[in-house]
Motif scaffolding. Structure first.
Motif, PDB file in Angstrom:
ATOM      1  N   ASN A  71      42.736  53.173  45.983  1.00 34.99           N
ATOM      2  CA  ASN A  71      43.177  52.184  44.992  1.00 34.99           C
ATOM      3  C   ASN A  71      43.776  50.945  45.668  1.00 34.99           C
ATOM      4  O   ASN A  71      44.808  50.430  45.257  1.00 34.99           O
ATOM      5  CB  ASN A  71      44.187  52.798  44.014  1.00 34.99           C
ATOM      6  CG  ASN A  71      44.349  51.978  42.747  1.00 34.99           C
ATOM      7  OD1 ASN A  71      43.505  51.143  42.418  1.00 34.99           O
ATOM      8  ND2 ASN A  71      45.436  52.194  42.026  1.00 34.99           N
ATOM      9  N   THR A  72      43.110  50.488  46.715  1.00 33.92           N
ATOM     10  CA  THR A  72      43.594  49.317  47.456  1.00 33.92           C
ATOM     11  C   THR A  72      42.781  48.069  47.170  1.00 33.92           C
ATOM     12  O   THR A  72      43.014  47.022  47.778  1.00 33.92           O
ATOM     13  CB  THR A  72      43.555  49.584  48.971  1.00 33.92           C
ATOM     14  OG1 THR A  72      42.194  49.879  49.364  1.00 33.92           O
ATOM     15  CG2 THR A  72      44.440  50.762  49.347  1.00 33.92           C
ATOM     16  N   GLY A  73      41.808  48.154  46.259  1.00 33.09           N
ATOM     17  CA  GLY A  73      40.981  47.002  45.948  1.00 33.09           C
ATOM     18  C   GLY A  73      41.770  45.901  45.257  1.00 33.09           C
ATOM     19  O   GLY A  73      42.831  46.146  44.670  1.00 33.09           O
ATOM     20  N   LEU A  74      41.227  44.701  45.294  1.00 34.33           N
ATOM     21  CA  LEU A  74      41.912  43.531  44.741  1.00 34.33           C
ATOM     22  C   LEU A  74      41.238  42.998  43.483  1.00 34.33           C
ATOM     23  O   LEU A  74      41.620  41.942  42.980  1.00 34.33           O
ATOM     24  CB  LEU A  74      41.980  42.418  45.787  1.00 34.33           C
ATOM     25  CG  LEU A  74      42.623  42.784  47.129  1.00 34.33           C
ATOM     26  CD1 LEU A  74      42.623  41.588  48.056  1.00 34.33           C
ATOM     27  CD2 LEU A  74      44.024  43.319  46.935  1.00 34.33           C
ATOM     28  N   VAL A  75      40.232  43.703  42.959  1.00 35.51           N
ATOM     29  CA  VAL A  75      39.499  43.196  41.800  1.00 35.51           C
ATOM     30  C   VAL A  75      39.513  44.179  40.630  1.00 35.51           C
ATOM     31  O   VAL A  75      38.753  44.016  39.670  1.00 35.51           O
ATOM     32  CB  VAL A  75      38.039  42.854  42.179  1.00 35.51           C
ATOM     33  CG1 VAL A  75      38.009  41.700  43.158  1.00 35.51           C
ATOM     34  CG2 VAL A  75      37.328  44.070  42.758  1.00 35.51           C
ATOM     35  N   GLY A  76      40.351  45.197  40.675  1.00 31.35           N
ATOM     36  CA  GLY A  76      40.496  46.118  39.552  1.00 31.35           C
ATOM     37  C   GLY A  76      39.366  47.111  39.379  1.00 31.35           C
ATOM     38  O   GLY A  76      39.262  47.743  38.324  1.00 31.35           O
ATOM     39  N   GLY A  77      38.513  47.271  40.377  1.00 32.90           N
ATOM     40  CA  GLY A  77      37.365  48.162  40.228  1.00 32.90           C
ATOM     41  C   GLY A  77      37.684  49.637  40.238  1.00 32.90           C
ATOM     42  O   GLY A  77      36.851  50.456  39.842  1.00 32.90           O
ATOM     43  N   SER A  78      38.876  50.025  40.680  1.00 29.35           N
ATOM     44  CA  SER A  78      39.195  51.455  40.800  1.00 29.35           C
ATOM     45  C   SER A  78      40.165  51.946  39.735  1.00 29.35           C
ATOM     46  O   SER A  78      40.647  53.079  39.826  1.00 29.35           O
ATOM     47  CB  SER A  78      39.790  51.726  42.191  1.00 29.35           C
ATOM     48  OG  SER A  78      40.963  50.956  42.399  1.00 29.35           O
ATOM     49  N   VAL A  79      40.464  51.119  38.735  1.00 33.24           N
ATOM     50  CA  VAL A  79      41.372  51.545  37.663  1.00 33.24           C
ATOM     51  C   VAL A  79      40.613  51.535  36.335  1.00 33.24           C
ATOM     52  O   VAL A  79      39.612  50.831  36.187  1.00 33.24           O
ATOM     53  CB  VAL A  79      42.618  50.634  37.569  1.00 33.24           C
ATOM     54  CG1 VAL A  79      43.450  50.740  38.822  1.00 33.24           C
ATOM     55  CG2 VAL A  79      42.215  49.186  37.308  1.00 33.24           C
ATOM     56  N   PRO A  80      41.066  52.306  35.351  1.00 31.64           N
ATOM     57  CA  PRO A  80      40.362  52.366  34.066  1.00 31.64           C
ATOM     58  C   PRO A  80      40.417  51.034  33.325  1.00 31.64           C
ATOM     59  O   PRO A  80      41.341  50.243  33.494  1.00 31.64           O
ATOM     60  CB  PRO A  80      41.131  53.445  33.288  1.00 31.64           C
ATOM     61  CG  PRO A  80      41.947  54.172  34.302  1.00 31.64           C
ATOM     62  CD  PRO A  80      42.235  53.206  35.398  1.00 31.64           C
ATOM     63  N   VAL A  81      39.406  50.820  32.488  1.00 32.49           N
ATOM     64  CA  VAL A  81      39.438  49.691  31.562  1.00 32.49           C
ATOM     65  C   VAL A  81      40.185  50.106  30.303  1.00 32.49           C
ATOM     66  O   VAL A  81      40.989  49.362  29.761  1.00 32.49           O
ATOM     67  CB  VAL A  81      38.011  49.227  31.209  1.00 32.49           C
ATOM     68  CG1 VAL A  81      38.055  48.108  30.169  1.00 32.49           C
ATOM     69  CG2 VAL A  81      37.280  48.765  32.450  1.00 32.49           C
ATOM     70  N   PHE A  82      39.926  51.354  29.861  1.00 34.60           N
ATOM     71  CA  PHE A  82      40.601  51.891  28.681  1.00 34.60           C
ATOM     72  C   PHE A  82      41.289  53.204  29.049  1.00 34.60           C
ATOM     73  O   PHE A  82      42.223  53.196  29.837  1.00 34.60           O
ATOM     74  CB  PHE A  82      39.589  52.082  27.539  1.00 34.60           C
ATOM     75  CG  PHE A  82      38.973  50.804  27.067  1.00 34.60           C
ATOM     76  CD1 PHE A  82      39.716  49.884  26.338  1.00 34.60           C
ATOM     77  CD2 PHE A  82      37.656  50.496  27.364  1.00 34.60           C
ATOM     78  CE1 PHE A  82      39.162  48.699  25.905  1.00 34.60           C
ATOM     79  CE2 PHE A  82      37.084  49.310  26.933  1.00 34.60           C
ATOM     80  CZ  PHE A  82      37.843  48.412  26.204  1.00 34.60           C
ATOM     81  N   ASP A  83      40.778  54.337  28.533  1.00 32.97           N
ATOM     82  CA  ASP A  83      41.429  55.634  28.762  1.00 32.97           C
ATOM     83  C   ASP A  83      40.522  56.598  29.520  1.00 32.97           C
ATOM     84  O   ASP A  83      40.585  57.800  29.325  1.00 32.97           O
ATOM     85  CB  ASP A  83      41.845  56.245  27.418  1.00 32.97           C
ATOM     86  CG  ASP A  83      40.662  56.403  26.472  1.00 32.97           C
ATOM     87  OD1 ASP A  83      39.578  55.857  26.768  1.00 32.97           O
ATOM     88  OD2 ASP A  83      40.817  57.071  25.432  1.00 32.97           O
ATOM     89  N   GLU A  84      39.670  56.069  30.396  1.00 37.24           N
ATOM     90  CA  GLU A  84      38.781  56.929  31.160  1.00 37.24           C
ATOM     91  C   GLU A  84      39.572  57.951  31.982  1.00 37.24           C
ATOM     92  O   GLU A  84      40.694  57.689  32.417  1.00 37.24           O
ATOM     93  CB  GLU A  84      37.910  56.104  32.110  1.00 37.24           C
ATOM     94  CG  GLU A  84      37.025  55.073  31.431  1.00 37.24           C
ATOM     95  CD  GLU A  84      37.666  53.715  31.367  1.00 37.24           C
ATOM     96  OE1 GLU A  84      36.970  52.729  31.644  1.00 37.24           O
ATOM     97  OE2 GLU A  84      38.862  53.625  31.035  1.00 37.24           O
ATOM     98  N   VAL A  85      38.952  59.102  32.219  1.00 39.65           N
ATOM     99  CA  VAL A  85      39.542  60.100  33.103  1.00 39.65           C
ATOM    100  C   VAL A  85      39.416  59.598  34.542  1.00 39.65           C
ATOM    101  O   VAL A  85      38.335  59.189  34.975  1.00 39.65           O
ATOM    102  CB  VAL A  85      38.830  61.458  32.949  1.00 39.65           C
ATOM    103  CG1 VAL A  85      39.290  62.432  34.027  1.00 39.65           C
ATOM    104  CG2 VAL A  85      39.104  62.041  31.570  1.00 39.65           C
TER     105      VAL A  85
END
Length: 341
Positions: A126-140
């Protein structure tokens, strides 16, 4: 659960739960265009306590982090480290984090989520700078952090096979003990994971010397959205048999499947390293310096970085350091060489 041991066996289908290019672009629009109003796709199931119960049946109970609302013991704030990106710019609302310890566990989780139409997001360091590794909504969230074992290392060839959750810096320290280095170096090396590096085709500061991961990675192990395991962990530097499946997953950012294992060629550790910092008056001089060092240093050139005066002032002020040069310049250049003595 299915396992494909050879890339030449046909894959019959890609499950619709996998994020399509259109879906990926849609999420990018949301993150970078505030005017876009993206709504949660109603075709995806909202996770319930019965789903958490299943996850606990295939993973160790401590490998399932769920909120109290879903029968877990965590508060939603306990998941902030997984829901929020490194810069704190993007935040999801996942209530479940799964931390599998094996490829087979990843397979069972994805097979179930595909069948139940539960959206997932794979996460490395979770070190990315563009939000690619976090959920958009409530994904597992499927965190690979617990898959952190070195599977094998060939001291003669320098070929390393490891889990995708291994920390980059720890892998580099490991192979250095045997006289090798990982052909990738990043500022986030203390927390980023090799699986995430491969999935984003990370470049790093050693790119000039060792090239991209498309050339260094020899094979991958990955799990498709339907739970099928692709076992392509070859350790052959020269392999011209059939389709080169690994290239599809390098840089795919988890859209085709989750990388769970990596086979990578590590070059010998240089015995001599030299670094020089130069000051130049303008950007044209930066380009001119780059042409000169590529021509004159050739194969021993391992890094070439530049930054402007504002960056220098910010770093010096924040860390309370002195300028390495006696005068101030509009641009600065760092040149590193590495090779034998």
């Amino acid at each position: 659960m299915h396992r494909l041991s050879s890339p030449r066996k046909p894959i019959t289908a890609i499950v619709p739960n996998a994020r399509s290019p259109a879906a990926v672009w849609g999420s990018l629009q949301r993150r970078h265009m505030a005017a876009v109003n993206l709504e949660r796709d109603p075709r995806y199931k909202k996770i319930g306590s019965e789903d958490v119960k299943y996850f606990r049946s295939v993973l160790e109970p401590r490998s399932v982090l769920a909120t109290k609302e879903l029968g877990g013991t965590a508060d939603i704030e306990d998941l902030d480290g997984y829901n929020t990106d490194w810069l704190g710019k993007y935040k999801g609302n996942s209530q479940v984090v799964l931390r599998p310890k094996s490829t087979e566990q990843v397979s069972k989780v994805l097979e179930y989520c595909n069948r139940e139409r539960i959206a997932v997001v794979p996460q490395g360091g979770n070190t990315g700078l563009v939000g690619g590794s976090v959920p958009v909504f409530d994904e597992v969230i499927i965190s690979l952090a617990s898959m952190n074992k070195v599977r094998s290392f060939n001291n003669a060839s320098g070929i390393l096979v490891c889990d995708s959750g291994c920390i980059l810096e720890e892998l580099d320290n490991y192979v250095r003990q045997h006289g090798y280095v990982i052909p990738l170096d990043l500022g986030a090396k203390g927390s980023c994971q090799i699986g995430g590096n491969v999935s984003t085709n990370a470049g790093g500061i050693r790119f000039l010397r060792y090239g991209s991961l498309h050339g260094s990675v020899l094979g991958i192990e990955a799990v498709l959205p339907d739970g099928t395991i692709i076992d392509n962990l070859t350790t052959l530097p020269k392999d011209s048999t059939g389709y080169d499946m690994k290239q599809l997953f390098i840089g795919a950012e988890g859209s085709l499947g989750i990388v769970t294992g990596v086979s990578i060629m590590t070059p010998p550790k240089p015995t001599a390293t030299n670094v020089a910092v130069l000051g130049v008056p303008d950007y044209q001089s930066v380009q001119k310096a780059f042409r000169h060092v590529r021509r004159d240093l050739g194969e021993i050139l391992s890094a070439f970085e530049f930054w402007d005066a504002r960056c220098m002032q910010t770093v010096l002020g924040h860390h309370q350091l002195r300028n390495p040069l006696s005068s101030e310049f509009s641009f600065y250049v760092l040149v590193e060489t590495s090779g034998s003595k």
